[in-house]
Write a protein that holds these residues in place. Structure first.
Motif, PDB file in Angstrom:
ATOM      1  N   SER A   1     -28.355 -13.730   1.369  1.00 57.29           N
ATOM      2  CA  SER A   1     -27.498 -14.610   0.582  1.00 57.29           C
ATOM      3  C   SER A   1     -27.574 -16.005   1.195  1.00 57.29           C
ATOM      4  O   SER A   1     -28.225 -16.217   2.212  1.00 57.29           O
ATOM      5  N   LEU A   2     -26.897 -16.953   0.569  1.00 61.95           N
ATOM      6  CA  LEU A   2     -26.867 -18.322   1.101  1.00 61.95           C
ATOM      7  C   LEU A   2     -25.746 -18.524   2.102  1.00 61.95           C
ATOM      8  O   LEU A   2     -25.590 -19.622   2.644  1.00 61.95           O
ATOM      9  N   PHE A   3     -24.935 -17.477   2.352  1.00 59.02           N
ATOM     10  CA  PHE A   3     -23.866 -17.557   3.350  1.00 59.02           C
ATOM     11  C   PHE A   3     -24.385 -16.979   4.658  1.00 59.02           C
ATOM     12  O   PHE A   3     -24.945 -15.879   4.677  1.00 59.02           O
ATOM     13  N   SER A   4     -24.173 -17.700   5.726  1.00 55.72           N
ATOM     14  CA  SER A   4     -24.677 -17.244   7.025  1.00 55.72           C
ATOM     15  C   SER A   4     -23.774 -16.213   7.673  1.00 55.72           C
ATOM     16  O   SER A   4     -24.192 -15.507   8.587  1.00 55.72           O
ATOM     17  N   SER A   5     -22.520 -16.118   7.221  1.00 59.13           N
ATOM     18  CA  SER A   5     -21.592 -15.159   7.822  1.00 59.13           C
ATOM     19  C   SER A   5     -20.587 -14.693   6.783  1.00 59.13           C
ATOM     20  O   SER A   5     -20.357 -15.369   5.760  1.00 59.13           O
ATOM     21  N   VAL A   6     -19.965 -13.561   7.056  1.00 57.73           N
ATOM     22  CA  VAL A   6     -18.949 -13.021   6.161  1.00 57.73           C
ATOM     23  C   VAL A   6     -17.760 -13.968   6.083  1.00 57.73           C
ATOM     24  O   VAL A   6     -17.148 -14.149   5.027  1.00 57.73           O
ATOM     25  N   GLY A   7     -17.432 -14.601   7.198  1.00 57.52           N
ATOM     26  CA  GLY A   7     -16.313 -15.538   7.212  1.00 57.52           C
ATOM     27  C   GLY A   7     -16.506 -16.685   6.238  1.00 57.52           C
ATOM     28  O   GLY A   7     -15.562 -17.111   5.559  1.00 57.52           O
ATOM     29  N   MET A   8     -17.731 -17.198   6.152  1.00 55.97           N
ATOM     30  CA  MET A   8     -18.017 -18.277   5.210  1.00 55.97           C
ATOM     31  C   MET A   8     -17.832 -17.807   3.773  1.00 55.97           C
ATOM     32  O   MET A   8     -17.274 -18.525   2.936  1.00 55.97           O
ATOM     33  N   ALA A   9     -18.285 -16.602   3.479  1.00 51.98           N
ATOM     34  CA  ALA A   9     -18.145 -16.070   2.124  1.00 51.98           C
ATOM     35  C   ALA A   9     -16.684 -15.845   1.769  1.00 51.98           C
ATOM     36  O   ALA A   9     -16.252 -16.113   0.638  1.00 51.98           O
ATOM     37  N   GLU A  10     -15.896 -15.351   2.718  1.00 47.20           N
ATOM     38  CA  GLU A  10     -14.481 -15.071   2.456  1.00 47.20           C
ATOM     39  C   GLU A  10     -13.692 -16.353   2.219  1.00 47.20           C
ATOM     40  O   GLU A  10     -12.707 -16.355   1.480  1.00 47.20           O
ATOM     41  N   SER A  11     -14.105 -17.446   2.857  1.00 48.88           N
ATOM     42  CA  SER A  11     -13.366 -18.700   2.716  1.00 48.88           C
ATOM     43  C   SER A  11     -13.897 -19.582   1.588  1.00 48.88           C
ATOM     44  O   SER A  11     -13.366 -20.666   1.342  1.00 48.88           O
ATOM     45  N   PHE A  12     -14.927 -19.107   0.878  1.00 45.82           N
ATOM     46  CA  PHE A  12     -15.541 -19.932  -0.164  1.00 45.82           C
ATOM     47  C   PHE A  12     -14.621 -20.046  -1.374  1.00 45.82           C
ATOM     48  O   PHE A  12     -14.043 -19.072  -1.843  1.00 45.82           O
ATOM     49  N   THR A  13     -14.486 -21.260  -1.884  1.00 45.06           N
ATOM     50  CA  THR A  13     -13.774 -21.509  -3.136  1.00 45.06           C
ATOM     51  C   THR A  13     -14.625 -22.447  -3.984  1.00 45.06           C
ATOM     52  O   THR A  13     -15.303 -23.339  -3.457  1.00 45.06           O
ATOM     53  N   LEU A  14     -14.581 -22.239  -5.293  1.00 44.83           N
ATOM     54  CA  LEU A  14     -15.398 -23.050  -6.191  1.00 44.83           C
ATOM     55  C   LEU A  14     -14.927 -24.497  -6.222  1.00 44.83           C
ATOM     56  O   LEU A  14     -15.727 -25.425  -6.266  1.00 44.83           O
ATOM     57  N   LEU A  15     -13.613 -24.708  -6.187  1.00 42.06           N
ATOM     58  CA  LEU A  15     -13.055 -26.055  -6.268  1.00 42.06           C
ATOM     59  C   LEU A  15     -12.631 -26.533  -4.887  1.00 42.06           C
ATOM     60  O   LEU A  15     -11.954 -25.813  -4.152  1.00 42.06           O
ATOM     61  N   GLN A  16     -13.044 -27.747  -4.543  1.00 46.36           N
ATOM     62  CA  GLN A  16     -12.651 -28.385  -3.290  1.00 46.36           C
ATOM     63  C   GLN A  16     -11.566 -29.421  -3.623  1.00 46.36           C
ATOM     64  O   GLN A  16     -11.863 -30.456  -4.220  1.00 46.36           O
ATOM     65  N   LEU A  17     -10.336 -29.135  -3.225  1.00 46.04           N
ATOM     66  CA  LEU A  17      -9.215 -29.956  -3.667  1.00 46.04           C
ATOM     67  C   LEU A  17      -8.940 -31.156  -2.777  1.00 46.04           C
ATOM     68  O   LEU A  17      -7.980 -31.879  -2.998  1.00 46.04           O
ATOM     69  N   SER A  18      -9.789 -31.398  -1.788  1.00 40.44           N
ATOM     70  CA  SER A  18      -9.613 -32.560  -0.936  1.00 40.44           C
ATOM     71  C   SER A  18      -9.960 -33.830  -1.707  1.00 40.44           C
ATOM     72  O   SER A  18     -11.069 -33.948  -2.237  1.00 40.44           O
TER      73      SER A  18
ATOM     74  N   ASN B   1     -17.598 -10.676  -3.760  1.00 41.56           N
ATOM     75  CA  ASN B   1     -17.164  -9.392  -3.205  1.00 41.56           C
ATOM     76  C   ASN B   1     -18.354  -8.583  -2.700  1.00 41.56           C
ATOM     77  O   ASN B   1     -18.292  -7.953  -1.629  1.00 41.56           O
ATOM     78  N   TYR B   2     -19.438  -8.600  -3.470  1.00 36.87           N
ATOM     79  CA  TYR B   2     -20.611  -7.815  -3.090  1.00 36.87           C
ATOM     80  C   TYR B   2     -21.263  -8.347  -1.817  1.00 36.87           C
ATOM     81  O   TYR B   2     -21.607  -7.559  -0.924  1.00 36.87           O
ATOM     82  N   ILE B   3     -21.440  -9.651  -1.719  1.00 36.28           N
ATOM     83  CA  ILE B   3     -22.144 -10.150  -0.525  1.00 36.28           C
ATOM     84  C   ILE B   3     -21.287  -9.978   0.733  1.00 36.28           C
ATOM     85  O   ILE B   3     -21.819  -9.813   1.831  1.00 36.28           O
ATOM     86  N   ILE B   4     -19.956  -9.991   0.573  1.00 36.71           N
ATOM     87  CA  ILE B   4     -19.099  -9.690   1.726  1.00 36.71           C
ATOM     88  C   ILE B   4     -19.294  -8.235   2.137  1.00 36.71           C
ATOM     89  O   ILE B   4     -19.459  -7.918   3.322  1.00 36.71           O
TER      90      ILE B   4
ATOM     91  N   THR C   1     -25.262 -10.288   8.721  1.00 40.78           N
ATOM     92  CA  THR C   1     -25.080  -9.418   9.881  1.00 40.78           C
ATOM     93  C   THR C   1     -26.413  -9.011  10.501  1.00 40.78           C
ATOM     94  O   THR C   1     -26.450  -8.564  11.653  1.00 40.78           O
ATOM     95  N   GLY C   2     -27.497  -9.138   9.746  1.00 45.08           N
ATOM     96  CA  GLY C   2     -28.821  -8.781  10.250  1.00 45.08           C
ATOM     97  C   GLY C   2     -29.070  -7.288  10.325  1.00 45.08           C
ATOM     98  O   GLY C   2     -30.106  -6.856  10.853  1.00 45.08           O
ATOM     99  N   GLU C   3     -28.166  -6.497   9.793  1.00 45.36           N
ATOM    100  CA  GLU C   3     -28.308  -5.044   9.854  1.00 45.36           C
ATOM    101  C   GLU C   3     -29.467  -4.579   8.986  1.00 45.36           C
ATOM    102  O   GLU C   3     -29.616  -5.002   7.838  1.00 45.36           O
TER     103      GLU C   3
END
Length: 609
Positions: free
Chosen positions: A337-354, A327-330, A593-595
Motif C-alpha cells: 500500500s502507499l502507507f508505510s505503517s498501520v498508524g499512518m493508515a489509522e490516522s488518515f482522513t480525506l479532509l485536512q481541516l487545517s 480497513n483492509y490495508i490496516i 509490517t513486512g510479513e
C-alpha cells in the motif's frame, strides 16, 4: 501596415524560439502532488515571461485582420449544427491522437488500472471478483483483497468504461465523452451570452490542454465534466420553462456526476440543488411543484441504486469502498500500500481541516491551473473582468463552492498535466472567461467605435493570440514531457510482449524503478489482471524467489515464470529458471509490517477446494 504586422510576427516567433531553447536547456519537469517541483516552477516562470511577450506581439499582428468584417461574418455564417459537429470531431480526434501518440495507450496513474479492472468485473456481471488464494501476490494500491477483490472507487466511472471492455476501445471512450460535452458547452454559452459568444465558449473548451489530455486518459474527470456540463445547462433551462424534462434532466445528470465522483458532484452542485429546491417551492406554482416532485422521485431512485451497489460490494450500504479499503490495508498490515505503517493508515482522513494546509493546497492548485488550463501564461486573465450579475450567479456559486470543497483535500492531485483534482473547475472558468471577454468587448466598442473596428474583436483577438501561442509554445513542450513519461511507464509491458505465454511476471516494487530525472510518474504497480486471472501474461508481486517458484508450482504449473528486472534504464523479463542462486535475487519490498506469505494457511484452503 503589413510590414508592421510582419515585424510583430517576427518578434512572436523569436520569443517562442527563446522559450523552446530555454526549455531544452533547463528541461520541463512535470509537477508533483504537493509543493511545486523547483524545475517545474522555473519552466512555468520562463513560459510566463516569454509566452506573454509572444502572445502580446501576436495580438498586435492580428489587429489588421480584426478590421476585416468578413472573418467574423464567415465564422458566424457556419450553421450552428455544423459548427457543433466540427467542434465535437476536433475534440474527439485531438484527445484520441494524444492518447495514441503521446500516452501510447499507457496509464499515467494506478487509478486508471483500478478503473480498467472494475470495468472488466462489471462486464462479467459481478460487482467484485473473487480473490486469488495467494492474496499477497495480488495485493495492490487502491484495491480491497479480503476474499472479494474490487477497487476502492465508486462504480459510476467503471460502468461508463464498459464500452471499452465490450468493444476493446482501450481508453478511447473518454474522448467520446469529451466530445459529448461540446453541445452542453454551446448550449450554456447560448443561454448566457447568445450565439457568437457561445461559439467562443466552445473554442476555449476545445483548445484546453488540461481537458484534452484528461480525455486521453482513463481518469474519471472527463465524464464528470460531461455530467456537470449537462447539469448546468439543464439548470439554466428549467428556470425559463415549465417543462418537467429539464427538471428530470437536472437531477439525472447530477446523479450521474454523483455516481462517478460523489464528492466532486456535491462540491460543485450543492448551490444549484439549493437554488433548484427554492425555485420549486418558493411559490404556489403547482406545475413547478409537480416537476420538482417528479425530479425528486427520479433522484431517490438513483440514490437507492447508489447504496444498493455499495451494499453489493461491502455488505453494508453505509460502508463505502473507500472506507473499506482503509480497513483492509490496516488488517493487511499495510503491505503493498502507499502507507508505510498501520498508524499512518489509522490516522488518515480525506479532509485536512487545517486552514494553513487548505490555503497551501488552494494556492498550489490555482497557480498550476493558471497555466495548465488553457496553456496561457495567465489562464485566469479574463475572469478578472467578468461581471458579478444574476445571469452569471450560478457560475460564480459553483466555482466558489467547488474551491471551498477541494481546498481541504490533502493535495491538488497529480500534476502530470495539471492539478487533476481541480479539473472540474474548468467548466465555470470557461464561461466566466467569455463573460470577461464580452465585457471588455463592449468597453472597447464604446471607446474605439470611431475607428470602425468590429465589436469585440480586440479582446477576442487577444484571446485568439493566447490560444495560438499556447499551441505553439507550452502545449508541445508539455506533451513531449508526458510522452517521455509514458514511454518509461510502458517499458515493462513492451518487455512482456517478447516472452513466451502463458506467463507470470513477478514485479518488484516500485514497478517503475528508474524515472527520468525530470519526470516523476504515479504508476507504482503493474497492469491489472483479468478478474478470472486468465490473461496470457499475469502480473503479480515479487516476494522472494522461493515464494515465486512455489506460486508457480501450486497454481500456475502450465505457465512460465519471469522476474521483471531493470538494467540501465531498460526493463527485461528474465525467466525464473535462469536464476540458479536464490541468494543473489533480493526479496521484494512488501512494505508495511513486512510479513511474508502464510503458505500453511494457503495450502489448507487449497486442500478444501
Amino acid at each position: 501596415m503589413k510590414r508592421q504586422s510582419g515585424f510583430y510576427l517576427l518578434i512572436t516567433v523569436l520569443f517562442l524560439a527563446l522559450f523552446h531553447g530555454a526549455v531544452a536547456i533547463v528541461g520541463m519537469p512535470l509537477g508533483s502532488l504537493e509543493d511545486h517541483v523547483p524545475g517545474h516552477a522555473y519552466a512555468m516562470l520562463i513560459w510566463g515571461l516569454f509566452g506573454f511577450v509572444a502572445a502580446f506581439f501576436l495580438w498586435k499582428s492580428l489587429l489588421p485582420i480584426s478590421r476585416n468584417h468578413r472573418w467574423v461574418s464567415g465564422f458566424l455564417a457556419v450553421p450552428a449544427n455544423r459548427f457543433i459537429a466540427i467542434s465535437m470531431g476536433f475534440v474527439f480526434l485531438a484527445s484520441a491522437c494524444i492518447r495514441l501518440f503521446a500516452l501510447h495507450n499507457t496509464p499515467i496513474t494506478d487509478d486508471e488500472t483500478c478503473y480498467t479492472f472494475m470495468s472488466k468485473v462489471l462486464f462479467s456481471g459481478k460487482l467484485a471478483a473473487v480473490s486469488h488464494p495467494a492474496r499477497l501476490f495480488f495485493d495492490r494500491v487502491f484495491m480491497v483483497n479480503d476474499g472479494a477483490y474490487y477497487s476502492q472507487y465508486f462504480l459510476g466511472w467503471p460502468i461508463m468504461l464498459l464500452p471499452d471492455a465490450l468493444f476493446g476501445w482501450n481508453g478511447y471512450i473518454n474522448a467520446v465523452y469529451a466530445a459529448l460535452t461540446v453541445p452542453a458547452v454551446y448550449g450554456i454559452g447560448r443561454v448566457l451570452f447568445k450565439e457568437r459568444w457561445a461559439r467562443l465558449c466552445v473554442l476555449l473548451f476545445a483548445a484546453s490542454p488540461l481537458l484534452l489530455i484528461g480525455a486521453a486518459t482513463k481518469l474519471s474527470h472527463t465524464a464528470e465534466i460531461m455530467f456537470l456540463g449537462w447539469m448546468l445547462l439543464s439548470f439554466l433551462k428549467l428556470r425559463t420553462t415549465e417543462r418537467a424534462g429539464w427538471h428530470v434532466a437536472f437531477i439525472s445528470t447530477f446523479a450521474g456526476a454523483f455516481f462517478v465522483r460523489p464528492y466532486t458532484a456535491i462540491s460543485f452542485g450543492v448551490p444549484l440543488l439549493a437554488w433548484w429546491l427554492f425555485f420549486c417551492v418558493r411559490n404556489s406554482n403547482r406545475i413547478r411543484r409537480r416537476n420538482g416532485f417528479l425530479a425528486a422521485a427520479v433522484g431517490a431512485c438513483f440514490l437507492a441504486g447508489f447504496f444498493a451497489l455499495i451494499y453489493g460490494q461491502t455488505g453494508n450500504a453505509l460502508l463505502t469502498p473507500y472506507r473499506n479499503y482503509i480497513n483492509y490495508i490496516i488488517e493487511n498490515g499495510c503491505r503493498f500500500s502507499l502507507f508505510s505503517s498501520v498508524g499512518m493508515a489509522e490516522s488518515f482522513t480525506l479532509l485536512q481541516l487545517s486552514p494553513t494546509t487548505a490555503l497551501k493546497v488552494l494556492v498550489s492548485a490555482l497557480t498550476r491551473m493558471n497555466i495548465a488550463l488553457f496553456g496561457w501564461p495567465c489562464s485566469f486573465l479574463f475572469i478578472l473582468f467578468a461581471p458579478i450579475r444574476k445571469r452569471l450567479l450560478a457560475l460564480w456559486l459553483t466555482a466558489f463552492s467547488f474551491i471551498l470543497g477541494f481546498m481541504f483535500l490533502p493535495d491538488p492531485g497529480i500534476d502530470t498535466y495539471g492539478p487533476v483534482h481541480f479539473s472540474e473547475i474548468a467548466l465555470p472558468v470557461v464561461f466566466l472567461s467569455v463573460a470577461g471577454i464580452k465585457r471588455l468587448s463592449l468597453l472597447q466598442h464604446a471607446m474605439l467605435k470611431w475607428r470602425k473596428i468590429p465589436v469585440g474583436l480586440l479582446p477576442v483577438a487577444a484571446c485568439c493570440a493566447l490560444v495560438i501561442t499556447a499551441w505553439l509554445g507550452y502545449i508541445p513542450v508539455r506533451l513531449k514531457a508526458i510522452e517521455e513519461l509514458a514511454s518509461q511507464i510502458s517499458k515493462p509491458v513492451r518487455a512482456a510482449e517478447q516472452i513466451q505465454t502463458p506467463a507470470v511476471v513477478f514485479t518488484p516494487r516500485p514497478y517503475i524503478q528508474t524515472w527520468h530525472k525530470l519526470r516523476q510518474g504515479y504508476v507504482y504497480f503493474p497492469p491489472s489482471n483479468d478478474p478470472d486471472f486468465g490473461n496470457p501474461v499475469l502480473w503479480v508481486n515479487h516476494l522472494t524467489l522461493e515464494d515465486d517458484r512455489k506460486l508457480m508450482e501450486l497454481f500456475f504449473p502450465n505457465h512460465r515464470g519471469y522476474l521483471l528486472v531493470w538494467f540501465k534504464n531498460e526493463a527485461y523479463c528474465v525467466a525464473l529458471d535462469e536464476f540458479k542462486d536464490a541468494d543473489k535475487v533480493p526479496p521484494g519490498d512488501i512494505g508495511g509490517t513486512g510479513e511474508g506469505i502464510d503458505w500453511p494457511a494457503i495450502l489448507k484452503e487449497k486442500s478444501h477446494e
